[in-house]
Design a protein around this motif. Structure first.
Motif, mmCIF file in Angstrom:
data_model
loop_
_atom_site.group_PDB
_atom_site.id
_atom_site.type_symbol
_atom_site.label_atom_id
_atom_site.label_comp_id
_atom_site.label_asym_id
_atom_site.label_seq_id
_atom_site.Cartn_x
_atom_site.Cartn_y
_atom_site.Cartn_z
ATOM 1 N N ARG A 123 0.834 -1.208 0.000
ATOM 2 C CA ARG A 123 0.000 0.000 0.000
ATOM 3 C C ARG A 123 0.860 1.246 0.000
ATOM 4 O O ARG A 123 0.535 2.237 -0.639
ATOM 5 N N LEU A 124 1.972 1.175 0.738
ATOM 6 C CA LEU A 124 2.869 2.338 0.833
ATOM 7 C C LEU A 124 3.442 2.678 -0.545
ATOM 8 O O LEU A 124 3.519 3.850 -0.938
ATOM 9 N N PHE A 125 3.802 1.638 -1.284
ATOM 10 C CA PHE A 125 4.370 1.860 -2.619
ATOM 11 C C PHE A 125 3.330 2.511 -3.529
ATOM 12 O O PHE A 125 3.600 3.499 -4.217
ATOM 13 N N ILE A 126 2.116 1.957 -3.504
ATOM 14 C CA ILE A 126 1.053 2.501 -4.380
ATOM 15 C C ILE A 126 0.763 3.956 -4.012
ATOM 16 O O ILE A 126 0.647 4.822 -4.895
ATOM 17 N N LEU A 127 0.723 4.218 -2.703
ATOM 18 C CA LEU A 127 0.464 5.585 -2.251
ATOM 19 C C LEU A 127 1.567 6.524 -2.734
ATOM 20 O O LEU A 127 1.299 7.617 -3.247
ATOM 21 N N GLY A 128 2.809 6.076 -2.600
ATOM 22 C CA GLY A 128 3.948 6.907 -3.024
ATOM 23 C C GLY A 128 3.875 7.250 -4.503
ATOM 24 O O GLY A 128 4.089 8.402 -4.904
ATOM 25 N N VAL A 129 3.533 6.261 -5.330
ATOM 26 C CA VAL A 129 3.451 6.499 -6.785
ATOM 27 C C VAL A 129 2.313 7.476 -7.084
ATOM 28 O O VAL A 129 2.461 8.402 -7.888
ATOM 29 N N ARG A 130 1.169 7.284 -6.370
ATOM 30 C CA ARG A 130 0.018 8.191 -6.623
ATOM 31 C C ARG A 130 0.356 9.620 -6.242
ATOM 32 O O ARG A 130 0.055 10.559 -6.967
ATOM 33 N N ILE A 131 1.010 9.767 -5.078
ATOM 34 C CA ILE A 131 1.367 11.122 -4.631
ATOM 35 C C ILE A 131 2.335 11.755 -5.637
ATOM 36 O O ILE A 131 2.171 12.907 -6.043
ATOM 37 N N ALA A 132 3.329 10.981 -6.068
ATOM 38 C CA ALA A 132 4.304 11.514 -7.033
ATOM 39 C C ALA A 132 3.604 11.916 -8.329
ATOM 40 O O ALA A 132 3.911 12.959 -8.919
ATOM 41 N N ALA A 133 2.636 11.090 -8.747
ATOM 42 C CA ALA A 133 1.932 11.384 -10.010
ATOM 43 C C ALA A 133 1.119 12.667 -9.883
ATOM 44 O O ALA A 133 1.157 13.532 -10.759
ATOM 45 N N VAL A 134 0.395 12.795 -8.742
ATOM 46 C CA VAL A 134 -0.465 13.973 -8.568
ATOM 47 C C VAL A 134 0.387 15.234 -8.420
ATOM 48 O O VAL A 134 0.171 16.244 -9.112
ATOM 49 N N LEU A 135 1.391 15.170 -7.522
ATOM 50 C CA LEU A 135 2.236 16.354 -7.312
ATOM 51 C C LEU A 135 2.965 16.729 -8.600
ATOM 52 O O LEU A 135 3.048 17.893 -8.978
ATOM 53 N N GLY A 136 3.450 15.709 -9.291
ATOM 54 C CA GLY A 136 4.191 15.952 -10.548
ATOM 55 C C GLY A 136 3.328 16.646 -11.578
ATOM 56 O O GLY A 136 3.779 17.549 -12.283
ATOM 57 N N ARG A 137 2.047 16.209 -11.631
ATOM 58 C CA ARG A 137 1.138 16.822 -12.603
ATOM 59 C C ARG A 137 0.838 18.265 -12.212
ATOM 60 O O ARG A 137 0.797 19.151 -13.049
ATOM 61 N N LEU A 138 0.659 18.456 -10.876
ATOM 62 C CA LEU A 138 0.325 19.804 -10.393
ATOM 63 C C LEU A 138 1.407 20.821 -10.741
ATOM 64 O O LEU A 138 1.113 21.924 -11.172
#
Ligand code: NAP
Length: 238
Positions: A123-138
């Motif tokens: 779960r931690l890995f999936i969360l990390g990728v999602r956060i990186a994707a969202v922040l990166g897009r922002l």
């Protein structure tokens, strides 16, 4: 092992940390090396001046890639999700389109890329990728979806590709060739650490390893606890 006659290699993304390790290792193996990097990054390759050819330009420019891969037996491509202009998929597509038929094509990415959907992530890995994707897009700096698209195009191609999926990377002395498995979540990979220099070692070794053709190995350092714990038992891959 196989693929005789590896002579001239192109490193796409040569000026980055992984790229520079790969350039050095290719030169040590006696390969002729052509490197592609952004114009402003050419000085980062000063240490190799006179020993390699540099083709400056964006790695997603088909014309730049066409010139760089001309006559190459292998292409090592650093796939990065930077920017918002399909940099990774443009780079992968240019390599797929312009490398000579039969050339060995080796691409780098991370564990977040899945080929068959059978990887098991924490779960931690999936969360990390999602956060990186969202922040990166922002901040309009990172496009993880585009790295996924780049790999999808590679997986769908009938070229002689390998997509090497790196764990968390660390700097440091080489520990040796990483071990690999087909799926993230396999116990041998649990330590989630690879020295960056050894990621490069695996990429370069893949050029002459026919067993890795059309494979997407997930790698981990060969001296990590999980790799050592499984050293006597078969991993599902190498
Ligand atoms: N970092 C990790 O922990 C990690 C983990 C697993 C897998 N990986 C994979 O390992 C490979 C190498 O990643 P790395 O983190 O170690 O980085 P790296 O080797 O330093 O490479 C970064 C690359 O990105 C280019 N780049 C940087 N900013 C850019 C921009 N705005 N536009 C276009 N290109 C840009 C750099 O080119 P310049 O020299 O021109 O700046 C360089 O070629 C990647 O495929 C990555 O997915 C990394």
């Amino acid at each position: 092992m196989g693929t005789e006659g590896m002579r001239k290699i192109c490193v796409v993304g040569a000026s980055g940390k992984l790229g520079q390790y790969m350039v050095r290792q290719c030169l040590e193996r006696g390969y002729e090396v052509v490197g592609v990097c952004r114009e402003q990054s050419v000085p980062k390759l000063a240490a190799f001046e006179g020993r390699m050819t540099v083709v400056p330009g964006p790695t997603n420019d088909p014309d730049v890639i066409r010139r760089a891969v001309d006559g190459c037996d292998g292409v090592l491509t650093v796939l990065v999700p930077w920017g918002v202009r399909q940099y990774a998929s443009g780079t992968a597509q240019a390599v797929l389109d312009h490398a000579r038929p039969g050339a060995r094509l080796v691409f780098s990415c991370g564990w977040h890329i899945t080929r068959d959907g059978k990887d098991r992530y924490s779960r931690l890995f999936i969360l990390g990728v999602r956060i990186a994707a969202v922040l990166g897009r922002l901040v309009r700096a990172v496009q993880i979806d585009d790295q996924v698209e780049a790999c999808r195009r590679v997986f769908d191609s009938d070229t002689r590709w390998t997509v090497v999926r790196g764990s968390t990377l660390k700097e440091g002395e080489s520990e040796g060739l990483p071990v690999w498995s087909r799926h993230v979540g396999d116990p041998v990979l649990a330590s989630d650490r690879t020295r960056r220099v050894d990621f490069a070692l695996f990429m370069v070794a893949a050029l002459t390893d026919d067993e890795l053709v059309q494979e997407a190995p997930a790698i981990v350092g060969c001296r990590t606890p999980s790799a050592l714990a499984h050293a006597r038992g078969p991993a599902s891959g190498g």
